[in-house]
Every structure is written in C-alpha cells, then in structure tokens.
Design a protein around this motif. Structure first.
Motif, mmCIF file in Angstrom:
data_model
loop_
_atom_site.group_PDB
_atom_site.id
_atom_site.type_symbol
_atom_site.label_atom_id
_atom_site.label_comp_id
_atom_site.label_asym_id
_atom_site.label_seq_id
_atom_site.Cartn_x
_atom_site.Cartn_y
_atom_site.Cartn_z
ATOM 1 N N GLU A 86 0.823 -1.209 0.000
ATOM 2 C CA GLU A 86 0.000 0.000 0.000
ATOM 3 C C GLU A 86 0.855 1.256 0.000
ATOM 4 O O GLU A 86 0.542 2.240 -0.682
ATOM 5 C CB GLU A 86 -0.929 -0.013 1.220
ATOM 6 C CG GLU A 86 -1.914 1.148 1.229
ATOM 7 C CD GLU A 86 -2.830 1.136 2.439
ATOM 8 O OE1 GLU A 86 -3.636 2.073 2.558
ATOM 9 O OE2 GLU A 86 -2.715 0.207 3.264
ATOM 10 N N LEU A 87 1.950 1.247 0.773
ATOM 11 C CA LEU A 87 2.842 2.412 0.796
ATOM 12 C C LEU A 87 3.400 2.684 -0.589
ATOM 13 O O LEU A 87 3.479 3.844 -1.028
ATOM 14 C CB LEU A 87 3.988 2.169 1.780
ATOM 15 C CG LEU A 87 5.040 3.286 1.856
ATOM 16 C CD1 LEU A 87 4.434 4.572 2.412
ATOM 17 C CD2 LEU A 87 6.240 2.838 2.690
ATOM 18 N N VAL A 88 3.784 1.645 -1.292
ATOM 19 C CA VAL A 88 4.321 1.815 -2.641
ATOM 20 C C VAL A 88 3.257 2.395 -3.566
ATOM 21 O O VAL A 88 3.492 3.377 -4.275
ATOM 22 C CB VAL A 88 4.856 0.474 -3.180
ATOM 23 C CG1 VAL A 88 5.155 0.566 -4.673
ATOM 24 C CG2 VAL A 88 6.108 0.063 -2.409
ATOM 25 N N LEU A 89 2.080 1.802 -3.562
ATOM 26 C CA LEU A 89 1.036 2.238 -4.494
ATOM 27 C C LEU A 89 0.531 3.647 -4.201
ATOM 28 O O LEU A 89 0.314 4.443 -5.119
ATOM 29 C CB LEU A 89 -0.124 1.250 -4.467
ATOM 30 C CG LEU A 89 0.171 -0.142 -5.039
ATOM 31 C CD1 LEU A 89 -0.962 -1.107 -4.730
ATOM 32 C CD2 LEU A 89 0.411 -0.068 -6.540
ATOM 33 N N ARG A 90 0.360 3.975 -2.931
ATOM 34 C CA ARG A 90 -0.232 5.263 -2.572
ATOM 35 C C ARG A 90 0.778 6.403 -2.554
ATOM 36 O O ARG A 90 0.407 7.557 -2.820
ATOM 37 C CB ARG A 90 -0.895 5.163 -1.188
ATOM 38 C CG ARG A 90 -2.161 4.324 -1.170
ATOM 39 C CD ARG A 90 -2.704 4.197 0.247
ATOM 40 N NE ARG A 90 -2.959 5.501 0.867
ATOM 41 C CZ ARG A 90 -3.311 5.666 2.139
ATOM 42 N NH1 ARG A 90 -3.443 4.595 2.926
ATOM 43 N NH2 ARG A 90 -3.531 6.861 2.641
ATOM 44 N N HIS A 91 2.032 6.108 -2.243
ATOM 45 C CA HIS A 91 2.983 7.191 -1.966
ATOM 46 C C HIS A 91 4.256 7.118 -2.794
ATOM 47 O O HIS A 91 4.608 8.078 -3.492
ATOM 48 C CB HIS A 91 3.317 7.166 -0.472
ATOM 49 C CG HIS A 91 4.246 8.255 -0.029
ATOM 50 N ND1 HIS A 91 3.989 9.595 -0.253
ATOM 51 C CD2 HIS A 91 5.439 8.196 0.625
ATOM 52 C CE1 HIS A 91 4.979 10.318 0.257
ATOM 53 N NE2 HIS A 91 5.869 9.498 0.785
ATOM 54 N N LEU A 92 4.946 5.996 -2.737
ATOM 55 C CA LEU A 92 6.290 5.943 -3.321
ATOM 56 C C LEU A 92 6.280 5.803 -4.832
ATOM 57 O O LEU A 92 7.172 6.327 -5.515
ATOM 58 C CB LEU A 92 7.089 4.796 -2.684
ATOM 59 C CG LEU A 92 7.375 4.968 -1.189
ATOM 60 C CD1 LEU A 92 8.092 3.733 -0.649
ATOM 61 C CD2 LEU A 92 8.205 6.222 -0.927
ATOM 62 N N LEU A 93 5.313 5.097 -5.375
ATOM 63 C CA LEU A 93 5.269 4.943 -6.834
ATOM 64 C C LEU A 93 4.969 6.268 -7.541
ATOM 65 O O LEU A 93 5.662 6.616 -8.512
ATOM 66 C CB LEU A 93 4.264 3.861 -7.224
ATOM 67 C CG LEU A 93 4.297 3.396 -8.680
ATOM 68 C CD1 LEU A 93 5.670 2.871 -9.064
ATOM 69 C CD2 LEU A 93 3.236 2.323 -8.902
#
Length: 493
Positions: free
Chosen positions: A407-414
């Motif tokens: 979720e962190l990757v999809l919502r923020h880091l990507l």
C-alpha cells in the motif's frame, strides 16, 4: 568484485603502516570536500549484477574461470566463489530512453554469455540465493583463485578466532543452524548494486533517503527465500550476509562492537561521517599500501587516488555504501545501493532501478525530508521486517503510521518515483515500462520470493521431496528468466 590485492596475509608492521595511510587519506579527503571540484556535469548511474552458474542438473557449477574464459568479455568478472560471476555495466546518464536501450544491451550481453557458458557446461541464473546450494558444496575447492578473497576469508577467521555460526529462522519455523569454517556461505548472496553520482553538498541527503528507502525496496524485490533446503526469510540474503562475514567473536557482540555488515547508527550530515566512522571503528581486513603521497598530490592540484581509504571502505559492508573514486583525473562521489537481490529478470532488475532512482530523487529533495520525521531505529526496524516478510511486511512511514509495504508503494512511493524520473528527464516510455512492473508487483503481491515459494509448494504437493522440488523450481525459474518476462507474469507450475 573489489580491487585485487597482492598478498594473502599481512604482518603487524604492514597493518600498522596501513592504518597510518588510511588516516592520512582521511585527512586529505576532509580537505578535498571543502576545496576540490568534484565531477558532476552529468549525473551518472551505474549497475553491477552478481550471477550464479549451474550445471545441467541445476546444481552449482564451480567453473567460473573456465566460464569467463569462454565468455571472453571484460564486462564479466570473477566473484567470491567458483560458481559466481559478476556483470559490470559502464556508467551512463539516466535521461531519455537510456533504460530501454540498456535493457536491450543487457539481454543481448546475457544471451551471448549464456551461449558461451553452455560450451563449458555452465548456465547463468540471476537469483538472490541459489536454492540448490547446500553446505556440502563448501567442503571442496569452492573459493575463486583471487588473493582478495583468500585474504578476506583468512582475516575474518583470524579476527573471530572461531568458526562462524549461522542461525536463521524463517517465519514458518524452518531454521538453519550450523557452524561454518569459511565465509563460503556468503557467496550464496548474489546482489544488484546501483550507483548514483552526487555532489559533496548533496551526499548526506541522498544517503539518508536511501537508508529510509531500503525497506520498501526489499519488500518489492525480495528474491531469496531458500537457503540450504530451508524456507527462511523472504530476503534471507540480508541475514546470511550479516552472519557469514561477521568478524566478531561472541564476546565482542555482547560488548556492542559494530558488525562489518552495518546498517548504521544515525542519519548523517556529510559523507565524511561515514568514512571517519569506518576508519575509527573497523580494523583492517586487507592491508595493502601504495607509494602515493595523497597530500602532495592534493597540494599540486591533482586528485589523489586514496587507495588505502577506498580499500578499507570496500571491507565495511554498508547497505548504502559511500564511494570516492576518480575518472579522467577528476574525483567524484557515489551512493552505492547494495540491498537488492539479483534477478529475476533484466526487466525486473531495471524496474527495481527505476523505482530507486525516481524515489530517491524526490525523497532527497523534499522540503521536510522523511529522515527528519522518522527515527533511525525505525528505519532499521522497517529494513529488518521487510527482509523477513517481503511484500507482506508492514512498516512505519511518517504520515501513514503502520502501513502495508504494498500500500505504501502504491499510494505514496510509486507516484513519487514517477515524478522523480520525470525530473531526471526520463522518457514516458521508460516510466511506463519499468514503473508499470513495480505497480503490478505491488497490486498482485508477487515478487521473486513469493513465486519461488509457491513453485516449491506446488512441486511438493505432487509428492516431491524438498531437494527435488528446489531443483525443478530452479529449472523453471531459469527458463522464465531467459524470456525476460517480469516475475509477476510467471505461472506457478
């Protein structure tokens, strides 16, 4: 593979002289940071990929000298064990379609190397830990014919005064616990190293950003779930490398002596912090000295090589390592990101690289950077948790609290990585190709570790024992690897 050395052992006098030269190099380096012009006209990136050799039965093939002779390409070099080789990619700028061109070049190079390797009975596999490697493989002539590796092995064991104890337990309860009389198991850790050239003024913020980013990097890219026939961490390579190169006896661990595989202790304000820490806390493993007078070269307006400082730095195994080097007579600095496992494919490797280069640009230049809102110990805990659980891990991130890595990757880091690559001048085609792979991995919850685990479970469900299942899994893995289709598209056998 690191710089070659002349000797396999060193006298007390050589070690004392070496320490003096390291301190001299460090003093000159400190002056250079405030007065010398460092190369940064075109920020360059670099890539190294460590690879495994297997035979026709997908067991480790201890024939890197013969394989490298057959490949006959200076881009391929030796590594620690005779079943390892390394592919070095020349530095290049990021902008435009460079990554797409690199993907084609690397696949062409790897295909040519594979064809030549097959002539001597080898096949190339890019994987974090070769699942068919077993303890008995290190009872014979396993180490490559290279003074550096023999000297490192001997120095670590002289410092320890006893055998290395590997003790790793996975989340499912499977465990490896055994003593080793060499650093041979360290050779099982094959990685990808990403280099980013930075200015002295911006080094600290890039290193701090990289330290925060290693946890989601591992969660996305984990590819090392098996060691010695046991299912351990999603990225077992992290713990294995830490234990297999540990030069401390138990008593030194109990005293809090720092390990050579070192996450670090604090956010930094200068690259000098890291080099000073290395020279202050870590005794030399290799003690080669040169005749260079670094102060004389510096005062003459030349860039000194600082060979002793660089050699020592290469034996402190930080997950984000500071690099000083010279090219064309000019010095430059790099952050070397060492956390990623090799594989599964070139496409996956370049996707991992694109995510890193895009995200780190934005993290390093944020008005309120992540390291000002998160403790260093929290970053390390994130790192350990993501190595253990991979894409299923939960971690702490400022503004989100505890959050799933996917979720962190999809919502923020990507989205951050997309913006960072855009600011680098990277083309839309590159962003779509490689960050699209990252997005699908996160959405589907599939990376190299989950695919390997599912494949072995499928073979075992058909009645195969663990070793047979691992062999068949590596066979399927190698077949998929050479198609260059990203791992999230691979069917489970």
């Amino acid at each position: 593979m690191g710089a070659e050395v002349e000797a396999q052992s060193y006298t007390r006098e050589q070690r004392q002289r070496y320490r003096e030269k390291v301190r001299q190099d460090l003093d000159v380096f400190e002056r250079m940071l405030t007065t010398q012009q460092f190369e940064f006209e075109r920020p360059m990136t670099g890539l190294e990929i460590e690879l495994n050799l297997v035979d026709g039965d997908y067991q480790p093939h201890f024939a890197n000298a013969e394989t490298l002779a057959a490949i006959a390409d200076p881009g391929f070099q030796t590594e620690l064990a005779r079943y390892n080789i390394e592919l070095n990619v020349p530095p290049r700028p990021l902008p435009g379609d460079s990554a797409l061109e690199l993907e084609e070049e690397l696949r062409t190079s790897l295909n040519a190397a594979e064809a030549k390797a097959e002539e001597v009975g080898s096949s190339i596999v890019a994987i974090g830990i070769l699942p068919t490697i077993m303890p008995e493989h290190f009872t014979g002539e396993w180490i490559s014919e290279n003074n550096r590796y023999t000297a490192l092995n001997d120095s670590i064991f002289v410092a320890r005064g006893e055998d290395i104890h590997l003790d790793i337990e996975g989340p499912t309860g499977e465990r490896v616990s055994q003593y080793c009389d060499s650093i041979g198991p360290e050779s099982a850790c094959t990685s990808v190293q990403l280099h980013l050239q930075v200015t002295p003024a911006e080094f600290a913020q890039h290193w701090n950003a990289a330290q925060a980013l290693v946890a989601p990097q591992l969660a996305l890219a984990a590819n090392s779930p098996f060691l010695f026939g046991r299912r351990l961490h999603a990225e077992t390579r992290i713990e294995l490398f830490s234990q297999a190169t540990d030069s401390r006896p138990v008593e030194f661990k109990n005293q809090g002596v720092r390990p050579r595989v070192f996450f670090g202790e604090r956010w930094i304000t200068s690259i000098f912090d890291l080099f000073e820490e290395n020279s202050r806390y870590f005794p030399a493993l290799l003690a080669e000295t040169t005749d260079e007078d670094p102060l004389a070269k510096f005062e003459a307006g030349e860039a000194p090589s600082l060979d002793e400082l660089r050699l020592h730095n290469g034996t402190v195994y930080r997950w984000n390592r500071p690099i000083y080097d010279t090219a064309g007579g000019r010095p430059h600095l790099r952050v070397e990101n060492r956390v990623l496992p090799a594989g599964p494919t070139i496409a996956d490797t370049l996707a991992n690289a694109a995510f890193y280069y895009g995200a780190i640009r934005m993290l390093a230049h944020d008005d309120r950077p992540v390291w000002t809102k998160m403790s260093f110990s929290a970053a390390e805990e994130n790192f350990r948790e993501c190595a253990r659980l991979g894409i299923d891990a939960r971690l702490y991130w400022p503004g989100y609290g505890e959050i799933g890595a996917d979720e962190l990757v999809l919502r923020h880091l990507l989205p951050m990585a997309h913006q960072g690559l855009t600011e680098w001048g990277v083309s839309q085609a590159v962003r779509d190709r490689f960050l699209g792979i990252i997005e699908q991995r996160a959405r589907l919850g599939v990376n190299g570790a989950t695919w390997q685990t599912a494949a072995v479970e499928a073979f075992e469900a058909r009645g195969e024992d663990r070793r047979t299942a691992l062999t068949h899994m590596v066979q399927r893995y190698a077949e998929h690897m050479h198609t260059n289709e990203p791992v999230h598209t691979w069917p489970v056998p």
